[in-house]
Scaffold this motif. Structure first.
Motif, PDB file in Angstrom:
ATOM      1  N   CYS A  13      43.651  43.049  28.464  1.00 55.57           N
ATOM      2  CA  CYS A  13      43.562  42.713  29.893  1.00 55.57           C
ATOM      3  C   CYS A  13      44.025  43.873  30.770  1.00 55.57           C
ATOM      4  CB  CYS A  13      44.395  41.472  30.202  1.00 55.57           C
ATOM      5  SG  CYS A  13      43.764  39.960  29.463  1.00 55.57           S
ATOM      6  N   VAL A  14      45.139  44.483  30.408  1.00 55.06           N
ATOM      7  CA  VAL A  14      45.672  45.612  31.185  1.00 55.06           C
ATOM      8  C   VAL A  14      44.681  46.772  31.181  1.00 55.06           C
ATOM      9  CG1 VAL A  14      47.468  47.404  31.191  1.00 55.06           C
ATOM     10  CG2 VAL A  14      48.116  45.002  30.948  1.00 55.06           C
ATOM     11  N   LEU A  15      44.175  47.115  30.023  1.00 53.85           N
ATOM     12  CA  LEU A  15      43.211  48.217  29.923  1.00 53.85           C
ATOM     13  C   LEU A  15      41.946  47.909  30.723  1.00 53.85           C
ATOM     14  CD1 LEU A  15      43.711  48.959  26.158  1.00 53.85           C
ATOM     15  CD2 LEU A  15      44.054  50.644  27.973  1.00 53.85           C
ATOM     16  N   ALA A  16      41.462  46.686  30.618  1.00 52.56           N
ATOM     17  CA  ALA A  16      40.230  46.304  31.325  1.00 52.56           C
ATOM     18  C   ALA A  16      40.418  46.392  32.844  1.00 52.56           C
ATOM     19  CB  ALA A  16      39.805  44.895  30.918  1.00 52.56           C
ATOM     20  N   LEU A  17      41.565  45.930  33.337  1.00 48.51           N
ATOM     21  CA  LEU A  17      41.816  45.991  34.776  1.00 48.51           C
ATOM     22  C   LEU A  17      41.931  47.422  35.286  1.00 48.51           C
ATOM     23  CD1 LEU A  17      44.297  43.013  35.232  1.00 48.51           C
ATOM     24  CD2 LEU A  17      41.967  43.191  36.150  1.00 48.51           C
ATOM     25  N   LEU A  18      42.462  48.304  34.450  1.00 50.71           N
ATOM     26  CA  LEU A  18      42.616  49.697  34.860  1.00 50.71           C
ATOM     27  C   LEU A  18      41.331  50.509  34.687  1.00 50.71           C
ATOM     28  CD1 LEU A  18      46.220  50.377  33.587  1.00 50.71           C
ATOM     29  CD2 LEU A  18      45.443  50.367  35.962  1.00 50.71           C
ATOM     30  N   ALA A  19      40.353  49.949  34.020  1.00 50.11           N
ATOM     31  CA  ALA A  19      39.082  50.664  33.823  1.00 50.11           C
ATOM     32  C   ALA A  19      38.341  50.853  35.141  1.00 50.11           C
ATOM     33  CB  ALA A  19      38.204  49.920  32.822  1.00 50.11           C
ATOM     34  N   LYS A  20      38.495  49.918  36.044  1.00 44.42           N
ATOM     35  CA  LYS A  20      37.763  49.964  37.310  1.00 44.42           C
ATOM     36  C   LYS A  20      38.521  50.710  38.403  1.00 44.42           C
ATOM     37  CE  LYS A  20      34.650  47.142  39.924  1.00 44.42           C
ATOM     38  NZ  LYS A  20      33.996  45.866  40.007  1.00 44.42           N
ATOM     39  N   GLN A  21      39.844  50.520  38.441  1.00 45.07           N
ATOM     40  CA  GLN A  21      40.630  51.193  39.471  1.00 45.07           C
ATOM     41  C   GLN A  21      42.079  51.343  39.037  1.00 45.07           C
ATOM     42  OE1 GLN A  21      40.095  47.905  42.409  1.00 45.07           O
ATOM     43  NE2 GLN A  21      42.283  48.175  42.806  1.00 45.07           N
ATOM     44  N   ASP A  22      42.752  52.333  39.607  1.00 42.63           N
ATOM     45  CA  ASP A  22      44.170  52.537  39.356  1.00 42.63           C
ATOM     46  C   ASP A  22      44.934  51.376  39.991  1.00 42.63           C
ATOM     47  OD1 ASP A  22      43.102  54.929  38.526  1.00 42.63           O
ATOM     48  OD2 ASP A  22      44.141  56.163  40.007  1.00 42.63           O
ATOM     49  N   ARG A  23      46.012  50.981  39.339  1.00 40.64           N
ATOM     50  CA  ARG A  23      46.823  49.872  39.860  1.00 40.64           C
ATOM     51  C   ARG A  23      48.290  50.148  39.569  1.00 40.64           C
ATOM     52  NH1 ARG A  23      43.502  45.174  40.687  1.00 40.64           N
ATOM     53  NH2 ARG A  23      41.484  45.376  39.689  1.00 40.64           N
ATOM     54  N   TYR A  24      49.162  49.494  40.331  1.00 41.22           N
ATOM     55  CA  TYR A  24      50.595  49.588  40.048  1.00 41.22           C
ATOM     56  C   TYR A  24      51.008  48.365  39.239  1.00 41.22           C
ATOM     57  CZ  TYR A  24      50.979  46.759  44.352  1.00 41.22           C
ATOM     58  OH  TYR A  24      50.840  45.796  45.316  1.00 41.22           O
ATOM     59  N   GLY A  25      52.172  48.455  38.614  1.00 40.89           N
ATOM     60  CA  GLY A  25      52.609  47.440  37.665  1.00 40.89           C
ATOM     61  C   GLY A  25      52.595  46.018  38.185  1.00 40.89           C
ATOM     62  N   TYR A  26      53.212  45.794  39.344  1.00 40.70           N
ATOM     63  CA  TYR A  26      53.292  44.436  39.862  1.00 40.70           C
ATOM     64  C   TYR A  26      51.908  43.883  40.190  1.00 40.70           C
ATOM     65  CZ  TYR A  26      54.915  40.369  42.436  1.00 40.70           C
ATOM     66  OH  TYR A  26      55.136  39.080  42.851  1.00 40.70           O
ATOM     67  N   GLU A  27      51.009  44.754  40.647  1.00 35.74           N
ATOM     68  CA  GLU A  27      49.631  44.338  40.933  1.00 35.74           C
ATOM     69  C   GLU A  27      48.950  43.846  39.651  1.00 35.74           C
ATOM     70  OE1 GLU A  27      45.616  46.240  42.985  1.00 35.74           O
ATOM     71  OE2 GLU A  27      47.212  47.573  42.311  1.00 35.74           O
ATOM     72  N   LEU A  28      49.181  44.554  38.546  1.00 31.75           N
ATOM     73  CA  LEU A  28      48.631  44.124  37.249  1.00 31.75           C
ATOM     74  C   LEU A  28      49.186  42.761  36.849  1.00 31.75           C
ATOM     75  CD1 LEU A  28      48.792  47.515  35.350  1.00 31.75           C
ATOM     76  CD2 LEU A  28      46.715  46.197  35.785  1.00 31.75           C
ATOM     77  N   VAL A  29      50.492  42.606  37.018  1.00 32.84           N
ATOM     78  CA  VAL A  29      51.132  41.326  36.681  1.00 32.84           C
ATOM     79  C   VAL A  29      50.488  40.195  37.484  1.00 32.84           C
ATOM     80  CG1 VAL A  29      53.283  40.002  36.833  1.00 32.84           C
ATOM     81  CG2 VAL A  29      53.325  42.365  35.993  1.00 32.84           C
ATOM     82  N   GLN A  30      50.299  40.409  38.782  1.00 30.76           N
ATOM     83  CA  GLN A  30      49.721  39.376  39.641  1.00 30.76           C
ATOM     84  C   GLN A  30      48.284  39.037  39.228  1.00 30.76           C
ATOM     85  OE1 GLN A  30      52.821  38.413  40.893  1.00 30.76           O
ATOM     86  NE2 GLN A  30      51.398  37.583  42.364  1.00 30.76           N
ATOM     87  N   LYS A  31      47.461  40.066  38.978  1.00 28.79           N
ATOM     88  CA  LYS A  31      46.060  39.843  38.588  1.00 28.79           C
ATOM     89  C   LYS A  31      45.978  39.050  37.284  1.00 28.79           C
ATOM     90  CE  LYS A  31      42.575  41.668  40.425  1.00 28.79           C
ATOM     91  NZ  LYS A  31      41.637  40.912  41.272  1.00 28.79           N
ATOM     92  N   ILE A  32      46.786  39.434  36.313  1.00 25.85           N
ATOM     93  CA  ILE A  32      46.758  38.749  35.017  1.00 25.85           C
ATOM     94  C   ILE A  32      47.302  37.328  35.175  1.00 25.85           C
ATOM     95  CG2 ILE A  32      47.667  38.738  32.667  1.00 25.85           C
ATOM     96  CD1 ILE A  32      47.621  41.872  32.882  1.00 25.85           C
TER      97      ILE A  32
END
Length: 108
Positions: A13-32
């Motif tokens: 999930c983390v890798l897939a979300l970062l494939a499209k755009q750069d993100r910060y940690g908390y943003e990744l946590v929220q999306k997941i």
């Protein structure tokens, strides 16, 4: 949801979300968290490990809402690893779905 299921797919999930755009940690946590119930503490060790393994580079970016944020950017090595995980995931889910179909059936 089963904890072992979550652990197994969090990296993907983390890798897939970062494939499209750069993100910060908390943003990744929220999306997941919008899709899968996870704790914030489960993502940061994963980000550190994957950065150490060369899957991400990081940079700081100013924020209008407080201190600078650390952004994660997928590297070519990270993209290759993502492709590998996606292939494994697709094979795995196809196999599981086939077994469920055989065992439970579509009309049960």
């Amino acid at each position: 949801m089963n904890v072992q299921f979550k652990k197994g797919v969090l990296e993907l999930c983390v890798l897939a979300l970062l494939a499209k755009q750069d993100r910060y940690g908390y943003e990744l946590v929220q999306k997941i968290s919008d899709q899968i119930a996870i704790s914030e503490g489960s993502v940061y060790p994963l980000l550190r490990r994957l950065t150490k393994d060369g899957c991400f580079t990081t940079y700081l970016k100013e924020s209008t809402e407080g201190p600078s944020r650390k952004y994660y950017k997928l590297t070519e090595n990270g993209r290759e690893y993502l492709r590998k995980l996606l292939n494994e995931w697709n094979e795995f889910t196809e196999g599981v779905n086939q077994l469920i179909k055989e065992g439970v059936g579509e009309n049960d």
